[in-house]
Write an enzyme that holds these catalytic residues in place. Structure first.
Site, PDB file in Angstrom:
ATOM      1  N   THR A   1       0.873  -1.177   0.000  1.00  0.00           N
ATOM      2  CA  THR A   1       0.000   0.000   0.000  1.00  0.00           C
ATOM      3  C   THR A   1       0.904   1.219   0.000  1.00  0.00           C
ATOM      4  OG1 THR A   1      -0.037   0.175   2.413  1.00  0.00           O
ATOM      5  CG2 THR A   1      -1.733  -1.210   1.405  1.00  0.00           C
TER       6      THR A   1
ATOM      7  N   VAL B   1       7.505  -2.341   7.298  1.00  0.00           N
ATOM      8  CA  VAL B   1       7.534  -0.874   7.382  1.00  0.00           C
ATOM      9  C   VAL B   1       8.107  -0.320   6.073  1.00  0.00           C
ATOM     10  CG1 VAL B   1       8.432   1.115   8.641  1.00  0.00           C
ATOM     11  CG2 VAL B   1       7.857  -0.988   9.881  1.00  0.00           C
ATOM     12  N   LYS B   2       7.281   0.475   5.401  1.00  0.00           N
ATOM     13  CA  LYS B   2       7.685   1.027   4.097  1.00  0.00           C
ATOM     14  C   LYS B   2       8.249   2.434   4.321  1.00  0.00           C
ATOM     15  CE  LYS B   2       5.779   0.966  -0.601  1.00  0.00           C
ATOM     16  NZ  LYS B   2       4.513   0.993  -1.359  1.00  0.00           N
ATOM     17  N   LEU B   3       9.450   2.635   3.820  1.00  0.00           N
ATOM     18  CA  LEU B   3      10.196   3.872   4.088  1.00  0.00           C
ATOM     19  C   LEU B   3      10.619   4.521   2.772  1.00  0.00           C
ATOM     20  CD1 LEU B   3      12.566   2.117   6.628  1.00  0.00           C
ATOM     21  CD2 LEU B   3      10.876   3.861   7.268  1.00  0.00           C
TER      22      LEU B   3
END
Ligand code: G3P
Length: 219
Positions: free
Chosen positions: A27, A86-88
């Site tokens: 997402t 965790v998207k960074l």
């Protein structure tokens, strides 16, 4: 090659899951907004709802852009569910945060990657996934698939374990070509995944088989 679906739409995630080929979900803030998911509590509940549909990794992107805030936001996201990644963003503090989470054993996905150098940095930081956006490169007359090839070569040269997650996949041939090049994962819309099914000779052949069977049965 793993198939992730790139959406926050629960019905589409369910449909891909029921097809039996879904390995995870990605997402981003735009996809969450598209589904009308706003407000911190609703956003967190939505990620949990996604994790209940799929058994695979679910990338949830931080909004923060400074290291301390990314760490706090990422830790809260990771605490939601064991499947959360965790998207960074690929910025300086995002790289630092990827290193921080990697040392804590929390999975990360470094996103908004448009060059081999950025992908090399993500791998050095210990990212679980790196997300080169191939469709957006194609949009500006730059070969997105060539970037996947470059990253594959670099990662293979040094045995980096970061998985190449080809993102901004738009159509079936992006998926086929990513598979030929050796991307570890693709993430795209349900339409691109379902387009892999389609061939007129399959439809014509099936129609003929069924007609011949019905004809023979009626005699
Ligand atoms: O995973 C990244 C993706 O959401 C970007 O796709 O189609 O907006 O370029 P797109």
């Amino acid at each position: 090659m793993k198939f992730f679906i790139d959406t926050a739409n629960l019905a589409q995630i369910k449909e891909a899951h029921e097809l039996g080929v879904l390995d995870g979900v990605t997402t981003n803030p735009s996809l969450m907004a598209k589904e009308g998911i706003t407000g911190q509590e609703n956003i967190l509940n939505h990620y949990k709802a996604i994790c209940e549909i799929t058994d695979g990794d679910v990338s949830a992107e931080v909004i923060a852009t400074t290291f301390n805030e990314m760490v706090a936001e990422g830790e809260a996201l990771a605490a939601l569910h064991p499947q959360i990644v965790v998207k960074l963003p690929m910025i300086k503090d995002g790289v630092k945060a990827a290193k921080y989470f990697s040392e804590k054993g929390i999975k990360t996905n470094v996103t908004l990657v448009f060059s081999a150098g950025q992908a090399l940095l993500a791998a050095k930081a210990g990212a679980t996934y790196v997300s080169p956006f191939i469709g957006r490169l194609d949009d500006v007359s730059t070969d997105g698939l060539r970037l996947i090839e470059e990253i594959r070569e670099i990662y293979d040269n040094y045995g980096y374990e970061t998985e190449i997650l080809a993102a901004s996949v738009r159509h079936a041939m992006h998926i086929v070509n990513c598979a030929k090049i050796g991307a570890d994962v693709i993430t795209g819309p349900l339409s691109a995944i379902e387009a892999l099914l389609k061939h007129p000779l399959t439809d014509n052949g099936l129609a003929q088989f069924l007609a011949d069977h019905a004809n023979a049965a009626s005699k």
